[in-house]
Design a protein around this motif. Structure first.
Motif, short mmCIF file in Angstrom:
data_model
loop_
_atom_site.label_atom_id
_atom_site.label_comp_id
_atom_site.label_asym_id
_atom_site.label_seq_id
_atom_site.Cartn_x
_atom_site.Cartn_y
_atom_site.Cartn_z
N LYS A 168 0.87 -1.18 0.00
CA LYS A 168 0.00 0.00 0.00
C LYS A 168 0.90 1.23 0.00
N ASN A 169 0.54 2.25 -0.74
CA ASN A 169 1.36 3.46 -0.74
C ASN A 169 0.47 4.68 -0.93
N LYS A 208 -3.85 7.63 15.48
CA LYS A 208 -4.59 8.80 15.99
C LYS A 208 -3.79 10.10 15.86
N ILE A 209 -2.47 9.99 15.83
CA ILE A 209 -1.62 11.19 15.75
C ILE A 209 -1.82 11.92 14.43
N GLY A 210 -2.19 11.17 13.38
CA GLY A 210 -2.54 11.81 12.10
C GLY A 210 -1.37 12.15 11.21
N LYS A 211 -0.19 11.65 11.55
CA LYS A 211 0.95 11.87 10.65
C LYS A 211 1.02 10.70 9.66
N PRO A 212 1.73 10.87 8.51
CA PRO A 212 1.90 9.70 7.61
C PRO A 212 2.52 8.54 8.39
N LEU A 213 1.93 7.37 8.24
CA LEU A 213 2.36 6.21 9.03
C LEU A 213 2.76 5.08 8.08
N VAL A 214 4.01 4.70 8.15
CA VAL A 214 4.54 3.63 7.29
C VAL A 214 4.73 2.39 8.15
N LEU A 215 4.13 1.27 7.75
CA LEU A 215 4.34 0.02 8.50
C LEU A 215 5.34 -0.84 7.76
N VAL A 216 6.38 -1.25 8.46
CA VAL A 216 7.30 -2.25 7.93
C VAL A 216 6.97 -3.52 8.69
N ILE A 217 6.46 -4.51 7.97
CA ILE A 217 6.02 -5.73 8.65
C ILE A 217 7.02 -6.84 8.42
N MET A 218 7.53 -7.40 9.49
CA MET A 218 8.42 -8.56 9.39
C MET A 218 7.63 -9.76 9.90
N SER A 219 7.60 -10.82 9.10
CA SER A 219 6.89 -12.00 9.58
C SER A 219 7.34 -13.21 8.78
N GLY A 220 7.02 -14.37 9.31
CA GLY A 220 7.38 -15.60 8.61
C GLY A 220 6.18 -16.23 7.93
N ARG A 221 5.10 -15.51 7.88
CA ARG A 221 3.86 -16.04 7.28
C ARG A 221 2.99 -14.86 6.86
N PRO A 222 2.00 -15.11 5.99
CA PRO A 222 1.04 -14.04 5.71
C PRO A 222 0.28 -13.73 6.99
N LEU A 223 0.08 -12.46 7.29
CA LEU A 223 -0.63 -12.08 8.51
C LEU A 223 -1.99 -11.49 8.16
N ASP A 224 -2.87 -11.52 9.14
CA ASP A 224 -4.17 -10.90 8.99
C ASP A 224 -3.99 -9.39 9.21
N LEU A 225 -4.03 -8.65 8.10
CA LEU A 225 -3.80 -7.20 8.19
C LEU A 225 -5.08 -6.42 7.87
N LEU A 264 3.06 -3.68 -5.20
CA LEU A 264 3.18 -2.38 -5.86
C LEU A 264 4.64 -2.04 -6.09
N SER A 265 4.86 -1.06 -6.97
CA SER A 265 6.19 -0.47 -7.01
C SER A 265 5.97 1.03 -6.84
N TYR A 266 7.03 1.80 -6.80
CA TYR A 266 6.83 3.25 -6.68
C TYR A 266 6.22 3.81 -7.96
N SER A 267 6.33 3.01 -9.02
CA SER A 267 5.77 3.44 -10.29
C SER A 267 4.40 2.78 -10.50
N SER A 268 3.77 3.03 -11.64
CA SER A 268 2.50 2.36 -11.94
C SER A 268 2.55 1.87 -13.39
N PHE A 269 1.74 0.87 -13.69
CA PHE A 269 1.84 0.23 -15.01
C PHE A 269 0.47 0.08 -15.64
N ASN A 270 0.47 0.24 -16.95
CA ASN A 270 -0.78 0.08 -17.68
C ASN A 270 -0.63 -1.11 -18.63
#
Ligand code: BGC
Length: 702
Positions: free
Chosen positions: A392-393, A533-550, A582-588
């Protein structure tokens, strides 16, 4: 063209001749050696031990190992790490045992050796087969420089239940992607030539179906139709066999109620007769002994059953060593069965060149230069970069700006203990670089980084104790949860952007680490809720060994449909479709052009799309091909992955991307287990993931 073809045929037949000659030479050597061997020495070769001292990967370690080596009662060791220790053990074998037969030295080189690469599930997310092959090649170079000659890898178990902790060790759910990865790994380790001193004997595991344990609970029963087995679960093992893998490890589970380790249909009828596998088969850790608990008899009975089924080497349990002689005397196994197993182990040693030079992998200089070398570390960094998946970005929050204040928070942000992931038995966690250090090391003067641990991975002390069996992975802070949270909030309020590094501790996945729920632990969920709740841009870096329920983190939209396969109490559509990233770019994608509207059983169709990079960055895209067989003699999948290409596009660039489909790509195992393609209508899809696709149709005609 004809001349080229003739050239190819000549080369192929020359290669076949050379192979026949070297096989004959090996047979002569092994025949002569086996003539000198006593029954006890032959049985000794079938014995694989672990002396302890390394990271334990099972419940027991072997006793009296040195004495057994001297008596010729050991064929190989694992869990002995380092050139000096391996040399010592090999010296014992070749100086003290009567026939001086060298030992195999194995290890769980799962995702790199001492230089640790991303976990296999992460590597598979790169969809980058040359890179995956290179990772195995580099691991082989490093491990062989340190004395090893055998890797218990690749693990290719298809896993569709993320509760199963070992999902981390393989390529996930898809038979096609899994097969490509299996092949790349085998080629990377063995490099087509085991006689080189920098190639490892690969061991594909866990044969078979280990990833389909009921309820995702490790070691549980597997119950599966043959059609599902052949179409979905067996292909990656088969791909490894076709790629020339030299050894196979059996699995702990039962198949049709017969444990894999003693399953003749699996190890002989399927593996050797149908697939033509010629290498050696090793049990998993005491999996012969565990057949006693499965109710298959006492140690003598289960050992005899395993040998007769086609097992060659017994890992740790010593059932072969202690009972086969008796079983032979009582007519419960035959001399030929013992000889065949012994021969296959000696052949592996021969192919590795151990009879020519037992110390060929023990080279101090190579160990000093190649273990944890800069080349290895740079590769690890590159592989890590390429295996991240961007989910997500919003508002193009990423990439982060190179100015301003970043609040780096979360229990995994500055945590060496969990950086290597599960199954990194030779990696040194203290040498890893956590996110905080990595960011600081970039040395960007205009960026100010404020750090706070913010929460424990989990506050649950009982849970933490279970996870911490190999050392502290969940470290429960002396401060209260509130104190940590307050610090994090203070830091976050001073920042322009918050980066929260959250997820699972490394040993929350892996062997014997199944989970019943797939959430980020509560302590961290609470943290994320407060940060939001703070309302600033929030970036999640998720480390895991399996797909998680996000679901909460991704703000999913629920699509419940009555009389469809829904749950009432959770969201139903997949949060993230297979193949998404996703990548930082987009594709058609343009519409699909087909070279013809139909193909017959000897023809091909070419499907072409034009892909355009429409974003502001150069970027890579994984272009995926799926098909659907519209009417079949058995129920067919709604989409099947049939091909993919990972391609770099410059900003604004367009490229035509083509896939060629032939009848082989449309085949599946029908209810008689015949591999067939059935004429009729097909759909063909191309896209950047399995959901967002362009679609067309074609026909397969007789
Ligand atoms: C695992 C295998 C591993 C073996 C040796 C077992 O417990 O299932 O994957 O190769 O131990 O460490």
């Amino acid at each position: 063209m004809k001349r080229l073809l003739l050239g190819l045929i000549v080369i192929t037949s020359l290669q076949a001749n050379a192979q026949q000659k070297s096989d004959a030479k090996m047979k002569t050597y092994v025949d002569a050696l086996m003539k000198k061997m006593t029954l006890d020495e032959k049985i000794g070769q079938l014995n694989l031990l672990t002396p302890g001292g390394g990271v334990a990967t099972g419940a027991v370690v072997s006793k009296g190992v040195e004495e057994k080596i001297s008596k010729g009662q050991v064929g190989g060791l694992f869990g002995v790490i380092g050139e000096a220790k391996i040399r010592q053990a090999q010296e014992l074998a070749v100086n003290s045992s009567r026939l001086k037969i060298p030992l195999l030295f194995g290890s769980d080189v799962i995702h790199g050796y001492k230089t640790t690469f991303p976990i296999p599930l992460g590597m598979s997310c790169s969809w980058d087969m040359p890179m995956i092959e290179r990772s195995a090649r580099l691991a082989a170079t490093e491990a062989t420089a340190d004395g090893l000659n055998w890797a218990f890898s690749p693990m290719v178990d298809i896993a569709r239940d993320p509760r199963w902790g070992r999902i981390a060790e393989g390529a996930g759910e898809d038979p096609y992607l899994g097969s490509q990865v299996a092949k790349a790994m085998v080629v990377g380790y063995q490099n087509g030539d085991l006689s080189k001193d920098n190639t490892l004997l690969a061991c594909v595991k866990h044969f078979a179906l280990y990833g389909a344990a009921d309820g995702g609970r490790d070691y549980n029963t597997v119950d599966m139709s043959k059609v599902k087995m052949y179409n979905d679960y067996l292909p990656p093992y088969k791909a490894a066999v076709d790629a020339g893998v030299g050894s196979i490890m059996t699995s702990f589970n039962t198949i049709d109620n017969i444990p894999a380790t003693g399953n003749k249909w699996l190890l002989t009828d399927l593996l050797r007769k149908q697939w033509g596998f010629k290498g050696m088969v090793v049990s998993d850790y005491t999996s012969v002994n565990e057949m006693i608990d499965h109710g298959l008899g006492d140690l003598q009975a289960v050992s005899a059953l395993s040998l007769k089924a086609g097992l060659d080497m017994d890992m740790v349990g010593e059932g072969f060593l202690t009972t086969l002689k008796k079983s032979l005397g009582e007519g419960k196994v035959t001399q030929k069965e013992i000889d065949d197993a012994c021969r296959r182990i000696l052949e592996a040693k021969y192919k590795l060149g151990l009879f020519t030079d037992p110390f060929r992998y023990c080279n101090k200089e190579r160990a000093a230069n190649q273990v944890l070398s800069e080349k290895q570390k740079n590769a690890a960094r590159e592989f890590a970069t390429k295996s991240f998946v961007l989910l997500k970005n919003n508002q193009q929050a990423l990439p982060l700006k190179k100015t301003g204040t970043i609040a780096l928070v979360g229990p995994l942000a500055n945590n060496k203990a969990n950086m290597l992931g599960t199954w990194a038995v030779s990696g040194n966690r203290d040498l890893s670089i956590p996110v905080f250090d990595g960011m600081k090391n970039l040395g960007i003067k205009e960026v100010n980084i404020l750090y706070a641990k913010a929460a424990n991975i989990s506050d649950d002390t009982i849970f933490a104790k279970k996870v911490n069996v190999f050392g502290t992975r969940i470290d429960i802070d002396n401060r209260s949860a509130q104190e940590m949270m307050d610090e994090a909030i203070a830091v976050a309020k001073q920042s322009d952007v918050i980066v929260a590094v959250v997820g699972e501790a490394s040993e929350m996945s892996g062997e014997s680490s199944s989970r019943s729920t797939l959430n980020i632990p509560k302590s961290q969920q609470k943290l994320l809720q407060e940060l939001k709740k703070i309302g600033k841009p929030l970036v999640l870096v998720i480390m895991s060994g399996r797909p998680l329920d996000l679901n909460w983190e991704m703000e999913n939209e629920d699509k419940f449909e009555k009389f469809k396969g829904n749950y009432l109490d959770v969201e139903n559509s997949p949060l993230i479709p297979f193949g998404f990233g996703l990548s930082y770019s987009s594709f058609n994608y343009s519409d699909i052009k087909l070279s013809a509207a139909s193909l017959n059983t000897t023809g091909k169709i070419k499907a072409t799309v034009t892909v355009t990079n429409t974003g502001d960055y150069d970027g890579e895209e994984v272009i995926q091909l799926y098909t659907r067989d519209m009417v079949g003699s058995i129920a067919r999948p709604v989409k099947e992955l049939k091909g993919f290409q990972k391609i770099m596009f410059k900003k604004g660039e367009s490229k035509e991307v083509s896939f060629t489909i032939g009848v082989e790509d449309l085949k599946f195992y029908n209810s008689n287990l015949k591999f067939v393609a059935e004429p009729g209508d097909f759909k063909l899809f191309i896209g950047g993931n399995s959901k967002d696709v362009k679609e067309t149709t074609f026909k397969l005609v007789k």
